[in-house]
Design an enzyme around this catalytic site. Structure first.
Site: not given
Ligand code: KIV
Length: 273
Positions: A88, A120, A187
């Site tokens: 991420d 995101e 989500e």
């Molecule tokens: O940060 C995370 O773990 C996520 C998932 C829940 C999709 O974005």
């Protein structure tokens, strides 16, 4: 992680090609030992910024830093040999400009050996997603409930209940799809809207609190393992109940230490002569 091992991992394009073929199995991971246990069973491992809430006790993902994502990305890379590894982009590392997003993504890829990044955002991030994908950075999109926006959206609640909300999520998914995301996390979105989006976009959708019709599913591994016993969101299923087991093990250990029955003869070193 050797170059050889990295080559054996599923690529983002292999994940994309699973749409219409078989469900994409995904979980989050934050550490080497858990990555080793999950890796043989999943197609995609996400080092989510949920690490801030799950491992650091933060009350949102907003405080997660690049340094945290890099450290946990490296840890998971050491334990993952076959799943596609995605890390991420944390809050504040990509929203300012597409150039900032590119620099942050490249740093994550170089320092963790991940194959793709997740960010995101919907229509407002489409230009960034296109900029990254055209420059060699595969992007996993994330629409619907976006936890990094908690301070402007006002909380964690399912979305798509009103026509206007449903339309926004549809347009977000469409924009990220057209921008070239290799897959899209959907989500906290009401089931029929998530189903509709899955049918409408070319990229596979990966649902969490979305729909069984999504092309894949993802859960936070600590949720799925039942490591939290204080709160269970509706969309989480416990596939194990580890919290009571951890608590019982700590209790048994404490009892034995207090009774001086641990360590026993099998746990101590005898002199060799
Ligand atoms: O940060 C995370 O773990 C996520 C998932 C829940 C999709 O974005």
């Amino acid at each position: 992680m050797s170059v050889e091992a990295k080559r054996r991992r599923l690529s983002p394009s292999a994940i994309r090609a699973m749409k219409g073929e078989r469900p994409i199995v995904s979980l989050t991971a934050y550490t080497t030992p858990i990555a080793r246990l999950l890796d043989p069973h999943v197609d995609l491992l996400l080092v989510g910024d949920s690490v801030g809430m799950v491992l650091y006790g933060m009350d949102s993902t907003v405080g997660v830093t690049m340094e945290m994502m890099i450290a946990h990305g490296q840890a998971v890379a050491r334990g993952a040999t076959q799943a596609c590894l995605v890390v991420d982009l944390p809050f504040g590392s990509y929203q300012e400009s597409k150039e900032q997003a590119f620099r942050s993504a490249v740093r994550l890829m170089k320092e963790t050996q991940c194959s793709a990044v997740k960010l995101e955002g919907g229509e407002e991030m489409a230009e960034t997603v296109a900029f990254l994908t055209r420059r060699g950075v595969p992007v996993l999109g994330h629409v619907g409930l976006m936890p990094q926006l908690v301070n402007t959206t006002g909380g964690y609640r399912s979305l798509g209940h009103s026509d206007a909300e449903a339309e926004t999520i549809r347009r977000d998914a469409q924009a990220i799809d057209e921008a070239g995301a290799f897959a899209i996390v959907v989500e906290g979105t009401v089931e029929p809207v998530a189903r509709e989006i899955t049918a409408a976009v070319a990229a596979p959708t990966i649902g969490i609190g979305a729909s069984p019709a999504c092309d894949g599913q993802i859960l936070v591994s600590d949720d799925m393992l039942g490591l939290f016993n204080d709160f269970k969101p509706r969309f989480v299923k416990h596939f194990a109940e580890l919290a009571p087991q951890v608590s019982a093990a700590a209790g048994a250990y404490a009892e034995e230490v207090r009774a001086r029955s641990f360590p026993g003869p099998d746990h101590t070193f005898k002199p060799r002569r």
